[in-house]
Write a protein that holds these residues in place. Structure first.
Motif, PDB file in Angstrom:
ATOM      1  N   GLN A   1       0.835  -1.204   0.000  1.00 32.96           N
ATOM      2  CA  GLN A   1       0.000   0.000   0.000  1.00 32.96           C
ATOM      3  C   GLN A   1       0.869   1.252   0.000  1.00 32.96           C
ATOM      4  OE1 GLN A   1      -2.669   0.316   3.354  1.00 32.96           O
ATOM      5  NE2 GLN A   1      -4.148   1.506   2.190  1.00 32.96           N
ATOM      6  N   ASN A   2       1.979   1.215   0.768  1.00 28.90           N
ATOM      7  CA  ASN A   2       2.895   2.355   0.794  1.00 28.90           C
ATOM      8  C   ASN A   2       3.524   2.572  -0.578  1.00 28.90           C
ATOM      9  OD1 ASN A   2       2.432   2.794   3.504  1.00 28.90           O
ATOM     10  ND2 ASN A   2       4.164   1.557   4.190  1.00 28.90           N
TER      11      ASN A   2
ATOM     12  N   GLN B   1       1.930   6.747  -6.962  1.00 28.78           N
ATOM     13  CA  GLN B   1       0.909   7.724  -7.339  1.00 28.78           C
ATOM     14  C   GLN B   1       1.421   9.150  -7.161  1.00 28.78           C
ATOM     15  OE1 GLN B   1      -1.981   6.540  -8.707  1.00 28.78           O
ATOM     16  NE2 GLN B   1      -2.369   8.670  -9.280  1.00 28.78           N
ATOM     17  N   ASP B   2       2.226   9.364  -6.123  1.00 28.74           N
ATOM     18  CA  ASP B   2       2.766  10.695  -5.860  1.00 28.74           C
ATOM     19  C   ASP B   2       3.773  11.129  -6.928  1.00 28.74           C
ATOM     20  OD1 ASP B   2       1.241  10.998  -3.601  1.00 28.74           O
ATOM     21  OD2 ASP B   2       2.819  10.369  -2.210  1.00 28.74           O
TER      22      ASP B   2
ATOM     23  N   GLU C   1       2.276   1.750  -3.493  1.00 30.44           N
ATOM     24  CA  GLU C   1       1.282   2.272  -4.436  1.00 30.44           C
ATOM     25  C   GLU C   1       1.060   3.769  -4.232  1.00 30.44           C
ATOM     26  OE1 GLU C   1      -2.944   1.040  -6.464  1.00 30.44           O
ATOM     27  OE2 GLU C   1      -2.082  -0.204  -4.896  1.00 30.44           O
ATOM     28  N   HIS C   2       1.011   4.202  -2.977  1.00 28.28           N
ATOM     29  CA  HIS C   2       0.847   5.629  -2.694  1.00 28.28           C
ATOM     30  C   HIS C   2       2.052   6.421  -3.199  1.00 28.28           C
ATOM     31  CE1 HIS C   2      -2.180   4.752   0.771  1.00 28.28           C
ATOM     32  NE2 HIS C   2      -2.767   4.840  -0.407  1.00 28.28           N
ATOM     33  N   PHE C   3       3.246   5.864  -3.004  1.00 31.74           N
ATOM     34  CA  PHE C   3       4.458   6.553  -3.445  1.00 31.74           C
ATOM     35  C   PHE C   3       4.486   6.683  -4.961  1.00 31.74           C
ATOM     36  CE2 PHE C   3       8.970   6.964  -4.478  1.00 31.74           C
ATOM     37  CZ  PHE C   3       9.384   7.915  -3.559  1.00 31.74           C
TER      38      PHE C   3
ATOM     39  N   LYS D   1       2.427   3.222 -14.354  1.00 29.48           N
ATOM     40  CA  LYS D   1       2.209   2.850 -12.953  1.00 29.48           C
ATOM     41  C   LYS D   1       2.201   1.336 -12.795  1.00 29.48           C
ATOM     42  CE  LYS D   1      -1.080   3.263  -9.123  1.00 29.48           C
ATOM     43  NZ  LYS D   1      -2.379   3.843  -8.659  1.00 29.48           N
TER      44      LYS D   1
END
Length: 393
Positions: A2-3, A9-10, A5-7, A376
């Motif tokens: 999850q971390n 996306q950023d 994926e967030h990174f 991505k």
């Protein structure tokens, strides 16, 4: 996960911007100076110590993991094709006669994003990752040059990965295949030497054009009668050079083509048969025939265990429903095969198609589009895949 994926996306807007800069400024094989400089600077910002593979062309860097282990290389090709772009994109090529029509701009961007991700989590890596941004894939020179320069040696690389765009798969998906993935490529040519003369008196000549036609027809029987039906091979002739005028029978004719196979054994078998047909068919007409057969690159054969680990890894990173098993190999060729002659590895397909019909055009088409959603997907899949491979292989 999850971390991660967030990174991703950023950093995605930054990466898409980089992809568009590369796409807008394509460079032909062995001349990728601007692209290489951009890569070099980005890797420096990631805290790495990049090096040029050749003089200002091609870039490599090593990510050292926090724990001892093996070394995996991840290679992306960076060159473009000699095509005039016809996509109509706002960021279309600024260089007439040069275009990223094979998706190497996507490959480069995915590797840059993966590099940044791996740097973020390098303390958790069990081993090292060798990054290879390779020039000259389209003319089959870059991999050999990179290997000669020692990119697989310090530290010794145990496995190698590559990813290639694939318009037959939707964006957001990954294509996997064990075993033969892409074909070998060999250049083939033959020259028929006869006896020139007047077109109105063919009986006084030995016509090399006619003989060449017979030879080309006979050669096609190699596939149907000398190669097993369960094997794949292609022999195509795309060039015939003969004569200077319609009413003159020339003395010589030259024919050039390509041979594609999925195994070294089949390649050798075809070469043997080609020589026999060219020489004996020409002799039957009273002419002489000479064959030239030159290997360009071998087949790309994926290591089964590497693919098995990537499958399980992919289920966690992007979801099992987004993994697509490819039923057949491509008869296209890739100089990634030169790495696989040294060490085991695998080439992965990255889906790039969407609802726009132009995204489903074949690679090397001047109007092809690549869905940036694939960036991505590629980063998520490769980041987790490399970490898992280092743990399990």
């Amino acid at each position: 996960m999850q971390n991660i994926e967030h990174f991703v996306q950023d950093i995605l807007p930054e990466l898409i911007s980089i992809r568009r800069r590369i796409h807008q400024n394509p460079e032909l094989s062995n001349h990728e100076v601007i692209t290489s400089k951009l890569i070099f600077q980005y890797l420096e910002k990631c805290g790495l110590s990049p090096e040029y593979i050749l003089e200002n062309v091609g870039v490599t860097a090593l990510i050292k993991g926090g724990q001892p282990g093996k070394t995996i290389a991840y290679r992306a090709d960076i060159d473009a094709l000699p095509l005039d772009e016809k996509t109509g994109l706002d960021f279309a090529s600024n260089h007439p006669g040069c275009m990223h029509a094979c998706g190497h701009d996507i490959h480069t961007t995915v590797l840059l994003g993966t590099a940044k991700m791996l740097c973020q989590y390098k303390d958790q890596l069990k081993g090292n990752v060798r990054l290879i941004f390779q020039s000259g894939e389209e003319n089959f020179t870059g991999a050999k040059q990179a290997i000669t320069k020692g990119v697989l040696l310090d530290p010794p690389v145990d496995f190698i990965l590559a990813m290639h765009t694939w318009p037959d798969l939707p964006a957001g998906t990954i294509g996997l295949k064990k075993g033969a993935m892409m074909a070998s490529s060999s250049n083939v040519s033959f020259e028929i030497t006869g006896n020139g003369g007047h077109a109105a008196h063919p009986h006084r000549s030995i016509d090399p054009v006619l003989i060449s036609a017979y030879v080309m027809t006979a050669i096609q029987s190699i596939i149907s009668r000398n190669i097993s039906p369960v094997d794949s091979a292609v022999i195509t002739f795309g060039k015939l050079i003969a004569g200077t005028a319609p009413n003159i029978i020339p003395s010589t004719a030259r024919v050039e083509g390509t041979v594609r196979t999925l195994s070294v054994e089949t390649d050798h078998r075809i070469e043997e048969k080609l020589k026999l047909i060219v020489e004996n068919q020409a002799a039957s007409f009273g002419a002489t025939g000479k064959l030239t057969f030159g290997k360009v690159c071998g087949p790309v054969v994926n290591h089964s265990r590497v693919i098995e680990v990537l499958e399980q890894s992919g289920k966690r990173s992007i979801g099992g429903e987004k993994l697509k098993w490819l039923e057949t190999p491509s008869m296209g060729s890739e100089d990634f095969s030169f790495y696989l002659e040294k060490i085991p590895g695998a080439l992965i397909r990255l889906g790039t198609a969407n609802e726009d019909s132009r995204s489903k055009l074949p690679l090397h088409n001047s109007s092809i589009l690549f869905d940036e959603k694939s960036i991505k997907t590629g980063i998520l899949f490769m980041t987790q895949g490399i970490a898992d491979l280092l743990l399990q292989l």
